[in-house]
Every structure is written in structure tokens, then in C-alpha cells.
Design a protein around this motif. Structure first.
Motif, PDB file in Angstrom:
ATOM      1  N   THR A  57       0.827  -1.207   0.000  1.00 39.11           N
ATOM      2  CA  THR A  57       0.000   0.000   0.000  1.00 39.11           C
ATOM      3  C   THR A  57       0.859   1.255   0.000  1.00 39.11           C
ATOM      4  N   TRP A  58       1.885   1.260   0.818  1.00 39.39           N
ATOM      5  CA  TRP A  58       2.749   2.433   0.925  1.00 39.39           C
ATOM      6  C   TRP A  58       3.500   2.704  -0.384  1.00 39.39           C
ATOM      7  N   HIS A  59       4.115   1.676  -0.926  1.00 39.95           N
ATOM      8  CA  HIS A  59       4.943   1.867  -2.108  1.00 39.95           C
ATOM      9  C   HIS A  59       4.112   2.117  -3.372  1.00 39.95           C
ATOM     10  N   LYS A  60       3.012   1.403  -3.519  1.00 43.76           N
ATOM     11  CA  LYS A  60       2.193   1.576  -4.717  1.00 43.76           C
ATOM     12  C   LYS A  60       1.531   2.940  -4.780  1.00 43.76           C
ATOM     13  N   VAL A 115      -1.730   7.976   5.576  1.00 40.74           N
ATOM     14  CA  VAL A 115      -2.014   7.498   6.940  1.00 40.74           C
ATOM     15  C   VAL A 115      -3.315   6.706   6.947  1.00 40.74           C
ATOM     16  N   ARG A 116      -4.322   7.245   6.292  1.00 40.65           N
ATOM     17  CA  ARG A 116      -5.608   6.538   6.230  1.00 40.65           C
ATOM     18  C   ARG A 116      -5.487   5.238   5.432  1.00 40.65           C
ATOM     19  N   ALA A 117      -4.773   5.277   4.312  1.00 40.53           N
ATOM     20  CA  ALA A 117      -4.647   4.094   3.463  1.00 40.53           C
ATOM     21  C   ALA A 117      -3.936   2.958   4.195  1.00 40.53           C
ATOM     22  N   VAL A 118      -2.850   3.281   4.884  1.00 36.00           N
ATOM     23  CA  VAL A 118      -2.105   2.248   5.627  1.00 36.00           C
ATOM     24  C   VAL A 118      -2.938   1.728   6.794  1.00 36.00           C
ATOM     25  N   THR A 119      -3.625   2.625   7.481  1.00 40.08           N
ATOM     26  CA  THR A 119      -4.495   2.201   8.590  1.00 40.08           C
ATOM     27  C   THR A 119      -5.550   1.218   8.099  1.00 40.08           C
ATOM     28  N   LYS A 120      -6.196   1.543   7.001  1.00 40.84           N
ATOM     29  CA  LYS A 120      -7.242   0.677   6.462  1.00 40.84           C
ATOM     30  C   LYS A 120      -6.675  -0.670   6.034  1.00 40.84           C
TER      31      LYS A 120
END
Length: 361
Positions: free
Chosen positions: A78-81, A165-170
Motif C-alpha cells: 500500500t505504501w509503495h504503490k 495514513v488513512r490508506a495504511v491504517t485501512k
């Protein structure tokens, strides 16, 4: 007595700072790790205890280490993409923050839904509050983990940072992080180290080799911890003693703490509480040491835990130096809380005087 796990590879409600380390040098044990399938039949099997082994709860996950790897892999993807950038302490810190909280009431509102229902600013504030609440109890470990949470206290965040932050949390919650860490029982919270694969997946192979960083598979740490603790029990039983609260366990190349996680689980299997032992971890990598500090809280290792970010080969006093830093963190907390109580008392008195003056008028 102090057990150095690394040697197995060689031929009031406010907690107090960790106690000083024993003056005598650590006892080293030259015992090879037995195959996992032969643990029960090992000649160094743990002798019988006066207290029967604890009846441990059964976990719902068939392979916790693989489950943890899946969480770490998904977070890294998620972080890298989404072009999260080079600040890998942010996604690792998010996983660490979420690992520090849990569902207190299984019949209560869904914690995952509550977290994701917050707006971006409230979500960021939640992360600040998580660390603030743990700082009240373990300022030393929170300070050691500073690199994983100082980003949340920055004054300004870009829209993309808040989105990440939201994307990684989810992602972490969707992949079932709370299935690993959201339990009330520390045994279930200690079934796997979710921060180790997260850190591993966030870093490139080249970066890890440059740091000399190689994380030991959990199956290997389990076998090594079993062998080391069995050897300790066999050795001290010659003197009519047994593995007992108050003894020290050290890993001078701890990484995120995987070896101590395995040791703590083996101690629980022997009917004892890891919180009654003294633990020390050293690692030269700041992020790995920060993860170890978080894991110490997640795994319930107790009040006598010291985590040092140092080179244990170059500085044999790494643990002692970290203990001094820990005492400083506790003193700073106490001063801060004392000032806060004084301010609150003054404000309460001012309010009382204001009400009295209003009544007199």
C-alpha cells in the motif's frame, strides 16, 4: 542469574524504572537448538515445576507468523504503490500504534469501524493519544520508540500524507491486524511479531544488507528459546533451583525482539509470568530498537524491560547506559505530571475564588 539468548548461536499503578542489571557477567550457554519436532523428547527437557504449567488459550489463527507476514506485506504494498515516499517510519509507526490498542469489550462497538469512521485529522489525533497514554505508564519505552511516532506530532501534514495514513491504517485493519494484537490475553498477543515483517518488507534488500540486518524466522527463535531455557533450567536445577521470577534474559542483537517473544511464550508454557522476569534488548538500528520497545508493551513483558539502541560489541555497557536513559525518562514524566497537577490545582482554586467572588457580589 542472567541468560544471554544470543549465546545459543555460539560455540501503585505507575511503573518504576527498570532495576539495575546484575553486577556479575551473564552466563552463556553453548547448547545447539534441537529440531522443533523433537522438543518434547529432548534430553534437556525442562524439569517439573512446583506449579503446574498454565492452561493457555488456543489461538484462532493456524499460522500466526504467516498471518503477520501478510499484514506486513500488504502495508508495504500500500505504501509503495501509492508513492508514500522514503519515510518508512510512518507506516511502521501506524502498525505499531494499532498494535498497542485492542478491543476491550468483544460485544461492544466494532473498533475497526470506529477507527475508519474518523476524519483525517481525528485519525491523526487518535495516534497522538495512543502514544500519550502509553507514555504515562512507560515513558522509557515510548521515548525509545520516538522515531515511530514523532511524525504524528508534526505541526503540518500534506494532504497526501494524511491520505497515506488513512490508506495504511485501512490496509492493516483489513488484513486483520487486530486478530493478532487485539486480544486481552498477552499470550495471544504474543503469537507473532507483526513489526518484524513490516520492517523487512518496507526496506529494500540492499538497505537491509547494508545495515547487516537479517531477521530470524520465528520457527528458529522458538527452537532456540526452548533450547536456551531448557539448558538454563537443567543447569540451575543442579543446585536445587529452577527457572524463577527475577532472573534476567538478554538479547544483545535483538532486532525487533523476536527471540524474547519466543522466550516469553516458553516461560508462559512453564506456568510462569514473563512480567516477573527482567528483560534486556539491544540493537544498533533505531527503527528495529523502536519496534522492540513497542513489542515489549504489546507482548506484556512487564515493568523490568530495557531496550537499548547501541552496538553491543562496541559498547559492553549498552544495557546499563539504556537503564540510565530510562530513569531519566521516568524522572521527566514525574516532573511533567507534577507540574500538570500544580496547574490543575491553581485553576481549580481560581475557579473556586471566582465563584465565591460572584456570590459575594
Amino acid at each position: 542469574m542472567q541468560l544471554d539468548l544470543f549465546a545459543a548461536l555460539q560455540d501503585d499503578d505507575t511503573p518504576k524504572p527498570p532495576a539495575p542489571a546484575p553486577a556479575k557477567p551473564p552466563v552463556r550457554h553453548e547448547v545447539p537448538a534441537p529440531p522443533i519436532e523433537t522438543r518434547a523428547s529432548s534430553s534437556t527437557a525442562v524439569p517439573a515445576r512446583t506449579a503446574p504449567p498454565r492452561t493457555l488459550p488456543m489461538g484462532k489463527i493456524a499460522d500466526p507468523s504467516q498471518y503477520a507476514f501478510n499484514v506486513g506485506e500488504a502495508v508495504a504494498n500500500t505504501w509503495h504503490k501509492n508513492h508514500g515516499g522514503t519515510r518508512i517510519e510512518i507506516p511502521i509507526g501506524i502498525v505499531a500504534s494499532l498494535a498497542l490498542i485492542g478491543q476491550k469489550d468483544k460485544k461492544g462497538p466494532d473498533l475497526k469501524a470506529q477507527i475508519l469512521a474518523q476524519n483525517d485529522r481525528d485519525l491523526l489525533e487518535m495516534y497522538r493519544q495512543i502514544w500519550a497514554s502509553h507514555w504515562m505508564r512507560r515513558p522509557d519505552l515510548v521515548e525509545r520508540a520516538r522515531i515511530l511516532h514523532e511524525w504524528a506530532n508534526e505541526e503540518k501534514h500534506t494532504r497526501h500524507e494524511l491520505h497515506m495514513v488513512r490508506a495504511v491504517t485501512k490496509t492493516a485493519l483489513d488484513k486483520g491486524l487486530f486478530d493478532l494484537t487485539g486480544h486481552a490475553d498477552p499470550y495471544l498477543r504474543s503469537q507473532a511479531d507483526v513489526l518484524s515483517p513490516t520492517l523487512t518488507m518496507m526496506r529494500s534488500t540492499g538497505a537491509m544488507q547494508g545495515l547487516g540486518e537479517f531477521h530470524t524466522p520465528p520457527q528458529v527463535t522458538d527452537a532456540m528459546a526452548w533450547a536456551a531455557l531448557a539448558d538454563l533450567s537443567a543447569e540451575i536445577s543442579d543446585d536445587g533451583k529452577s527457572l524463577a521470577p527475577g532472573q534476567s534474559i538478554l538479547d544483545p542483537a535483538a532486532g525487533t525482539g523476536g527471540m524474547l517473544r519466543s522466550a516469553a511464550q516458553q516461560i508462559r508454557h512453564q506456568g510462569l509470568d514473563p512480567a516477573d522476569f527482567t528483560w534486556a534488548m539491544v540493537d544498533i538500528d533505531p527503527i528495529a530498537a523502536a519496534c522492540a520497545a513497542v513489542n515489549a508493551m504489546v507482548w506484556g513483558l512487564g515493568p523490568r524491560v530495557t531496550v537499548a539502541c547501541d552496538d553491543s560489541l562496541a559498547n559492553p555497557r549498552a544495557v546499563e547506559d539504556a537503564m540510565k536513559q530510562a530513569r531519566g525518562a521516568f524522572e521527566h514524566r514525574d516532573r511533567t505530571l507534577g507540574q500538570a497537577k500544580m496547574i490543575a490545582a491553581v485553576r481549580q482554586m481560581q475557579g473556586l475564588l471566582g465563584r465565591v467572588a460572584g456570590t459575594a457580589a
